[in-house]
Design a protein around this motif. Structure first.
Motif, PDB file in Angstrom:
ATOM      1  N   PRO A 253       0.824  -1.223   0.000  1.00 47.28           N
ATOM      2  CA  PRO A 253       0.000   0.000   0.000  1.00 47.28           C
ATOM      3  C   PRO A 253       0.860   1.276   0.000  1.00 47.28           C
ATOM      4  O   PRO A 253       0.506   2.277  -0.638  1.00 47.28           O
ATOM      5  CB  PRO A 253      -0.817  -0.131   1.297  1.00 47.28           C
ATOM      6  N   GLU A 254       1.995   1.211   0.674  1.00 42.52           N
ATOM      7  CA  GLU A 254       2.891   2.368   0.713  1.00 42.52           C
ATOM      8  C   GLU A 254       3.570   2.572  -0.652  1.00 42.52           C
ATOM      9  O   GLU A 254       3.720   3.703  -1.120  1.00 42.52           O
ATOM     10  CB  GLU A 254       3.917   2.158   1.835  1.00 42.52           C
ATOM     11  N   ILE A 255       3.967   1.464  -1.287  1.00 44.81           N
ATOM     12  CA  ILE A 255       4.527   1.556  -2.648  1.00 44.81           C
ATOM     13  C   ILE A 255       3.505   2.203  -3.583  1.00 44.81           C
ATOM     14  O   ILE A 255       3.829   3.093  -4.382  1.00 44.81           O
ATOM     15  CB  ILE A 255       4.906   0.137  -3.168  1.00 44.81           C
ATOM     16  N   GLN A 256       2.261   1.772  -3.452  1.00 46.62           N
ATOM     17  CA  GLN A 256       1.182   2.334  -4.279  1.00 46.62           C
ATOM     18  C   GLN A 256       1.070   3.852  -4.053  1.00 46.62           C
ATOM     19  O   GLN A 256       0.986   4.633  -5.012  1.00 46.62           O
ATOM     20  CB  GLN A 256      -0.132   1.650  -3.902  1.00 46.62           C
ATOM     21  N   ARG A 257       1.090   4.237  -2.788  1.00 46.09           N
ATOM     22  CA  ARG A 257       0.946   5.667  -2.455  1.00 46.09           C
ATOM     23  C   ARG A 257       2.069   6.481  -3.094  1.00 46.09           C
ATOM     24  O   ARG A 257       1.841   7.547  -3.676  1.00 46.09           O
ATOM     25  CB  ARG A 257       0.961   5.847  -0.930  1.00 46.09           C
ATOM     26  N   ILE A 258       3.285   5.939  -3.043  1.00 48.38           N
ATOM     27  CA  ILE A 258       4.446   6.660  -3.590  1.00 48.38           C
ATOM     28  C   ILE A 258       4.342   6.758  -5.121  1.00 48.38           C
ATOM     29  O   ILE A 258       4.578   7.820  -5.707  1.00 48.38           O
ATOM     30  CB  ILE A 258       5.756   5.965  -3.143  1.00 48.38           C
ATOM     31  N   CYS A 259       3.980   5.660  -5.777  1.00 48.10           N
ATOM     32  CA  CYS A 259       3.827   5.692  -7.232  1.00 48.10           C
ATOM     33  C   CYS A 259       2.759   6.702  -7.633  1.00 48.10           C
ATOM     34  O   CYS A 259       2.948   7.486  -8.569  1.00 48.10           O
ATOM     35  CB  CYS A 259       3.468   4.303  -7.778  1.00 48.10           C
ATOM     36  N   ASP A 260       1.638   6.706  -6.920  1.00 51.23           N
ATOM     37  CA  ASP A 260       0.560   7.658  -7.220  1.00 51.23           C
ATOM     38  C   ASP A 260       1.039   9.095  -7.044  1.00 51.23           C
ATOM     39  O   ASP A 260       0.762   9.968  -7.862  1.00 51.23           O
ATOM     40  CB  ASP A 260      -0.645   7.418  -6.286  1.00 51.23           C
ATOM     41  N   LYS A 261       1.776   9.322  -5.960  1.00 48.75           N
ATOM     42  CA  LYS A 261       2.239  10.684  -5.643  1.00 48.75           C
ATOM     43  C   LYS A 261       3.074  11.267  -6.782  1.00 48.75           C
ATOM     44  O   LYS A 261       2.959  12.446  -7.092  1.00 48.75           O
ATOM     45  CB  LYS A 261       3.057  10.632  -4.347  1.00 48.75           C
ATOM     46  N   TYR A 262       3.909  10.422  -7.417  1.00 48.12           N
ATOM     47  CA  TYR A 262       4.803  10.921  -8.469  1.00 48.12           C
ATOM     48  C   TYR A 262       4.322  10.557  -9.876  1.00 48.12           C
ATOM     49  O   TYR A 262       5.028  10.775 -10.859  1.00 48.12           O
ATOM     50  CB  TYR A 262       6.232  10.395  -8.237  1.00 48.12           C
ATOM     51  N   GLY A 263       3.118   9.984  -9.965  1.00 48.96           N
ATOM     52  CA  GLY A 263       2.543   9.653 -11.268  1.00 48.96           C
ATOM     53  C   GLY A 263       3.257   8.507 -11.981  1.00 48.96           C
ATOM     54  O   GLY A 263       3.165   8.372 -13.208  1.00 48.96           O
ATOM     55  N   ILE A 264       3.977   7.677 -11.227  1.00 52.22           N
ATOM     56  CA  ILE A 264       4.781   6.611 -11.817  1.00 52.22           C
ATOM     57  C   ILE A 264       3.947   5.336 -12.005  1.00 52.22           C
ATOM     58  O   ILE A 264       3.133   4.997 -11.146  1.00 52.22           O
ATOM     59  CB  ILE A 264       6.005   6.365 -10.903  1.00 52.22           C
ATOM     60  N   LEU A 265       4.154   4.669 -13.131  1.00 47.23           N
ATOM     61  CA  LEU A 265       3.412   3.440 -13.408  1.00 47.23           C
ATOM     62  C   LEU A 265       3.852   2.331 -12.452  1.00 47.23           C
ATOM     63  O   LEU A 265       5.035   2.214 -12.119  1.00 47.23           O
ATOM     64  CB  LEU A 265       3.639   2.988 -14.852  1.00 47.23           C
ATOM     65  N   LEU A 266       2.883   1.508 -12.055  1.00 46.77           N
ATOM     66  CA  LEU A 266       3.154   0.417 -11.120  1.00 46.77           C
ATOM     67  C   LEU A 266       2.911  -0.909 -11.846  1.00 46.77           C
ATOM     68  O   LEU A 266       1.841  -1.129 -12.403  1.00 46.77           O
ATOM     69  CB  LEU A 266       2.228   0.573  -9.909  1.00 46.77           C
ATOM     70  N   VAL A 267       3.946  -1.743 -11.862  1.00 45.80           N
ATOM     71  CA  VAL A 267       3.868  -3.023 -12.582  1.00 45.80           C
ATOM     72  C   VAL A 267       3.979  -4.171 -11.591  1.00 45.80           C
ATOM     73  O   VAL A 267       4.925  -4.243 -10.804  1.00 45.80           O
ATOM     74  CB  VAL A 267       5.007  -3.152 -13.621  1.00 45.80           C
ATOM     75  N   SER A 268       3.004  -5.077 -11.639  1.00 46.05           N
ATOM     76  CA  SER A 268       3.035  -6.259 -10.784  1.00 46.05           C
ATOM     77  C   SER A 268       3.432  -7.460 -11.634  1.00 46.05           C
ATOM     78  O   SER A 268       2.730  -7.806 -12.582  1.00 46.05           O
ATOM     79  CB  SER A 268       1.643  -6.476 -10.172  1.00 46.05           C
ATOM     80  N   ASP A 269       4.559  -8.073 -11.303  1.00 50.03           N
ATOM     81  CA  ASP A 269       4.951  -9.292 -12.012  1.00 50.03           C
ATOM     82  C   ASP A 269       4.260 -10.467 -11.324  1.00 50.03           C
ATOM     83  O   ASP A 269       4.676 -10.914 -10.266  1.00 50.03           O
ATOM     84  CB  ASP A 269       6.475  -9.459 -12.000  1.00 50.03           C
ATOM     85  N   GLU A 270       3.199 -10.931 -11.973  1.00 51.62           N
ATOM     86  CA  GLU A 270       2.325 -11.973 -11.400  1.00 51.62           C
ATOM     87  C   GLU A 270       2.632 -13.352 -11.964  1.00 51.62           C
ATOM     88  O   GLU A 270       1.784 -14.250 -11.912  1.00 51.62           O
ATOM     89  CB  GLU A 270       0.855 -11.622 -11.698  1.00 51.62           C
ATOM     90  N   VAL A 271       3.833 -13.518 -12.519  1.00 49.39           N
ATOM     91  CA  VAL A 271       4.146 -14.786 -13.191  1.00 49.39           C
ATOM     92  C   VAL A 271       4.011 -15.965 -12.223  1.00 49.39           C
ATOM     93  O   VAL A 271       3.500 -17.018 -12.594  1.00 49.39           O
ATOM     94  CB  VAL A 271       5.528 -14.727 -13.866  1.00 49.39           C
ATOM     95  N   ILE A 272       4.415 -15.778 -10.976  1.00 46.47           N
ATOM     96  CA  ILE A 272       4.213 -16.831  -9.971  1.00 46.47           C
ATOM     97  C   ILE A 272       2.917 -16.603  -9.185  1.00 46.47           C
ATOM     98  O   ILE A 272       2.151 -17.537  -8.946  1.00 46.47           O
ATOM     99  CB  ILE A 272       5.420 -16.897  -9.002  1.00 46.47           C
TER     100      ILE A 272
END
Ligand SMILES: *Cc1c(COP(=O)(O)O)cnc(C)c1O
Length: 469
Positions: A253-272
């Motif tokens: 949730p904190e990573i999400q907040r930081i990405c949102d704050k700076y407009g940075i795309l968030l990528v989840s590697d869901e391969v596993i």
């Protein structure tokens, strides 16, 4: 018809184990392997599988607690997947999706993936594997910022000890230093922050506090680089190949907040983590974040046939579709009809067998309870699980939290006992890890736990005899 009928070759000729090993050593270069050392030792030849078990060429039965390579989610021997492949191969074994064409299995799979994914995902780009999927991530993320007139947003931030595959881009996004050391990696504009691994990076800290601290390293890196240079952050919801490292619940949730704050795309590697492994369809749901892209592979076909791809969230899809023009990227096998037909059968089977619920409500909690019970063992420093994946950390001194010297390779010692006792459990350093098929029952977990305990006891006897403990 002009087709020539020939006798189908037997699946494999009959040879002795020794003969297989000799031919293997003479011609087959295995992935992530010391070729010379393996040639001397000889490979273990796996010939057959059913449910959660494998058999080798000497007839030994092995409990596969790694689902092949984190992929055989529905277990071995599922006829529905075999039938789907056979039918599709007869009807249309291949056609591409390059020239304004499509095949029914690819379209139907795209539709079904959109249904099982979190609501922001309605589009998919297909690839042949997880590594290729992550190559697509790099291309797509940079293209997105180009279209928006911010081409200087190039940098993608990954994590040390993360794993994102073995192509040039996949290995670069990953944070495995031994991989970077070969082949001049990472490629430009990919950087890494430390992982949320409390045992190494947060000793003695409160877990919730450590989760926030580990996430703050992302913000520090963004500020160091300049937010206008950063395109995206990529991570696995739970690190797999790095040793099943489950981050504190405060981390994502904190990573999400930081990405949102700076407009940075968030990528989840869901391969596993995708397709039920963590007790939800995708790991980001378990960890509580909302990515812009999700890479998938492995469990999408339960490994029966190669397939990978990227789910594209609305934020990016809108720009790529409405403003993008040509996207100059794709693979011959993007949307391969046979692979897509198998994936469709696999996902429908996961739904019919209610495997996601089975992991979340039944075997996941059951495994967690049994892994927690292992902490009484003298060798075990800690355990953790998430859905149907788990890790056991072997330590020299559990009271002091002291690890073994890494050159003793205690994890490999334990792994060799597993091998000899009919259990596939993997070692990442001194972390013993499992990710068994999701079809596993409680009584099969009991059987696996008995094998794990036996192998831990044998390892303990060894390290005592060697005077390491
Ligand atoms: C296995 C894996 C990959 C790479 O997938 P391949 O199909 O081997 O190319 C990428 N990301 C994660 C998290 C993986 O576990």
């Amino acid at each position: 018809m002009n087709t020539i009928t020939i006798q189908a070759p037997a699946v494999a000729t009959k040879r002795t184990t020794k003969e297989w090993q000799q031919a293997d050593a003479a011609h087959f270069m295995h992935p992530f392997t010391d070729f010379g050392a393996l040639a001397k030792k000889g490979s273990r030849i796996i010939t057959r599988a059913e449910g959660i078990y494998l058999w080798d060429s000497d007839g030994h039965k092995i409990l596969d607690a790694m689902s092949g390579l984190w992929c055989v989610n529905v277990g071995y021997g599922q006829q529905a997947l075999v039938d789907a492949a056979t039918r599709q191969m007869k009807e249309l074994p291949f056609y591409n999706a390059f020239f304004q064409t499509a095949t029914p299995p690819a379209i139907e799979l795209a539709e079904l993936l959109a249904q099982v994914s979190p609501p922001q995902f309605k589009h998919v780009f297909f690839a042949g594997s997880g590594s290729e999927g992550n190559d697509t991530v790099v291309r797509m993320v940079r293209r997105y910022w180009d279209i928006l007139g911010q081409p200087e947003r190039q940098i993608i931030i990954g994590r040390k000890n993360g794993y994102h595959g073995s192509t040039m881009a996949g290995a670069s996004l990953g944070g495995m230093s031994y991989m970077h050391a070969q082949g001049g990696l990472p490629i430009p504009n990919i950087v890494h922050i430390d992982q949320p691994y409390a045992f190494e990076n947060g000793k003695g800290m409160d877990t919730a506090e450590f989760g926030k601290l580990a996430a703050s390293w992302l913000e520090a890196k963004i500020l160091e680089l300049g937010a206008d240079k950063v395109a995206a952050f990529i991570g696995e919801p739970v690190q797999g190949a790095g040793g099943v490292i489950v981050p504190p619940s405060t981390y994502w949730p904190e990573i999400q907040r930081i990405c949102d704050k700076y407009g940075i795309l968030l990528v989840s590697d869901e391969v596993i983590c995708g397709f039920g492994r963590t007790g939800n369809w995708f790991g980001c749901e378990t960890m509580g974040f909302k990515p812009d892209l999700m890479t998938f592979a492995k469990g999408v076909t339960s490994g029966y046939i190669p397939l990978g791809g990227v789910m594209v969230g609305d934020r990016m899809a809108k720009v790529l579709i409405e403003q993008g023009g040509d996207f100059n990227h794709g693979y011959t096998y993007s949307g391969h009809p046979v692979a897509c037909a198998v994936a469709l059968a696999n996902i429908k089977l996961i739904q019919q067998l209610k495997l996601v619920e089975h992991v979340r409500d039944d075997v996941g909690p059951y495994l967690a309870e049994h892994f927690a019970g292992l902490r009484e063992h003298p060798l075990v420093g800690s355990t953790e699980t998430c859905g149907l994946m788990g890790a056991i950390l072997l330590v020299k001194d559990k009271a002091k939290g002291l690890p073994f010297a890494s050159d003793l390779e205690v994890g490999m010692l334990c792994r060799s006992h597993c091998f000899a006792n009919g259990l596939i459990m993997r070692a990442v350093g001194d972390r013993m890890i499992i990710a068994p098929p999701l079809v596993m029952t409680r009584s099969q977990i009991d059987e696996m736990m008995a094998l794990i305990r036996r192998c831990l006891d044998l390892t303990l006897a060894d390290v005592r005899a060697k005077g390491w403990f």
